[in-house]
Design an enzyme around this catalytic site. Structure first.
Site, mmCIF file in Angstrom:
data_model
loop_
_atom_site.group_PDB
_atom_site.id
_atom_site.type_symbol
_atom_site.label_atom_id
_atom_site.label_comp_id
_atom_site.label_asym_id
_atom_site.label_seq_id
_atom_site.Cartn_x
_atom_site.Cartn_y
_atom_site.Cartn_z
ATOM 1 N N LYS A 1 -18.647 109.172 121.431
ATOM 2 C CA LYS A 1 -19.548 108.451 122.317
ATOM 3 C C LYS A 1 -19.871 109.389 123.477
ATOM 4 O O LYS A 1 -18.967 109.768 124.236
ATOM 5 C CB LYS A 1 -18.890 107.176 122.857
ATOM 6 C CG LYS A 1 -18.615 106.117 121.797
ATOM 7 C CD LYS A 1 -17.897 104.925 122.405
ATOM 8 C CE LYS A 1 -17.625 103.854 121.340
ATOM 9 N NZ LYS A 1 -16.831 102.734 121.890
ATOM 10 N N LYS B 1 -13.860 93.532 114.618
ATOM 11 C CA LYS B 1 -12.814 93.631 115.627
ATOM 12 C C LYS B 1 -11.568 92.901 115.138
ATOM 13 O O LYS B 1 -11.655 91.774 114.624
ATOM 14 C CB LYS B 1 -13.292 93.010 116.943
ATOM 15 C CG LYS B 1 -14.544 93.658 117.521
ATOM 16 C CD LYS B 1 -14.277 95.058 118.032
ATOM 17 C CE LYS B 1 -15.499 95.646 118.716
ATOM 18 N NZ LYS B 1 -15.208 96.967 119.337
#
Length: 366
Positions: free
Chosen positions: A262, A163
């Site tokens: 997703k 991240k």
């Protein structure tokens, strides 16, 4: 298929390590497990992956529960379904709410595969018997992240995602590359940048990243097209792709060179398969992102990832990466950097009923 009953389980599972990104830190993961039963006694399981607060999308666990109980289950319960893809059509009058749609549709896909006595992967058209496993490393201090990356590499993961945000990007990526010059490394920005940060993002090109995921706004396609023209590193879109049409438009605009699929974000396995096929036709690779799922959602991701254009390792990690104990048997394991695609009926895992009951906060049967 005709549904006899649907049971919603509101569960809470504690992560072994809190998972942080530029927007939120998650310590306890609350989920909705959807259990559907037909009149012959077959049972299918799906998972609602909305978070308890609307930091990732506007959906929350409570809104998903409401939509499932008051709209989606009533819309499906009296229908005779010939195939799970019917769900998309039957729920088209309900705007958005993709995670709730995926929760019930995923359970019906599992039910269908069990009725047909085939695996969910086979039902979807999957071809792989094993899939490569990637892993996401949450935001933390550089030294902590380096230590976790070392551990994940030792465990066999073939792709590492970290991240980033403007206050933690160039120095972090440089440190990782100096320590691990050849690993497949990608950076997930979770919309932490704007077009004013073009030079900063261009500076990441020197580190040979596999991709930069969702650098700009979560609902943007146009600005990403402008940014992609300036970058050598491929942009991967995540939050911006909430439907098949979003994917089509993004590819038409050249907004990205990779798409993260997703099923919870796009509204189900049927839509996920359509996006997969669209990308395959245009030679755009895809991979399956993770939503901190329990083993049930993870099993659906494994089956989806067996389709041929899922050529990049997804966030489909071992159960032990997140949980002390999962709610499926056997738990998902990673061996030599890959995961076996189950060939048993449906999702290919048994439900650990004792553990499911232990983590259930409330349940309701319709």
């Amino acid at each position: 298929m005709k549904l006899h009953s649907v049971t919603l389980h509101h569960i809470r599972m504690t992560l072994k390590t809190p998972f942080a990104n530029s927007l939120e830190t998650v310590s306890d993961r609350e989920l909705i497990i959807v259990e559907v039963r037909d009149f012959e006694g077959h049972i299918g399981f799906g998972e609602g992956v909305a978070f308890t607060s609307p930091w990732y999308t506007e959906e929350t666990l409570k809104t998903s529960w409401h939509m499932l109980k008051d709209f989606m289950i009533p819309a499906l319960k009296e229908q005779v379904l010939s195939h799970p893809s019917d769900v998309e059509y039957l729920l088209k009058g309900i705007r958005r709410n993709p995670m709730a749609k995926y929760a019930i549709e995923g359970a019906i896909w599992d039910l269908y595969a069990k009725r047909e006595r085939i695996s969910l992967a086979e039902a979807l058209g999957g071809t792989a018997s094993r899939i490569k496993a990637g892993v996401a490393v949450g935001a933390s201090e550089s030294e902590t992240m380096l230590n976790e990356i070392s551990k994940r590499i030792e465990e066999g993961y073939e792709r590492i995602k970290v991240k980033i945000k403007p206050s933690q990007d160039l120095s972090l990526i440089k440190a990782i590359r100096e320590t691990y010059p050849s690993i497949d490394l990608m950076a997930d920005a979770n919309s932490a940048y704007t077009l004013n940060d073009i030079e900063r993002l261009k500076a990441l090109d020197q580190y040979s990243l596999l991709m930069i995921e969702q650098p700009l706004a979560a609902d943007d396609i146009v600005d990403h097209a402008l940014l992609q023209k300036e970058l050598a590193t491929p942009i991967c879109l995540d939050e911006s792709i909430a439907s098949y049409d979003d994917a089509r438009r993004a590819l038409n605009l050249n907004s990205c060179r990779i798409i993260n699929i997703k099923p919870g974000r796009v509204g189900g396995l049927s839509v996920s398969k359509k996006i997969h096929d669209l990308c395959a036709d245009q030679s755009i690779p895809v991979w399956c992102g993770g939503m901190l799922e329990s083993g049930i959602g993870r099993a659906h991701n494994i089956a989806l990832s067996s389709l041929p254009n899922f050529t990049i390792p997804g966030d489909v990690s071992a159960s032990s990466r997140y949980w002390e104990r999962d709610i499926i048997l056997p738990e998902v394991t990673v061996e030599n950097g890959s995961i076996t695609v189950p060939d048993g009926y449906g999702i290919g895992f048994e439900i650990n009923r004792q553990e499911l009951e232990r983590v259930t906060l409330t349940k309701e049967t319709v």
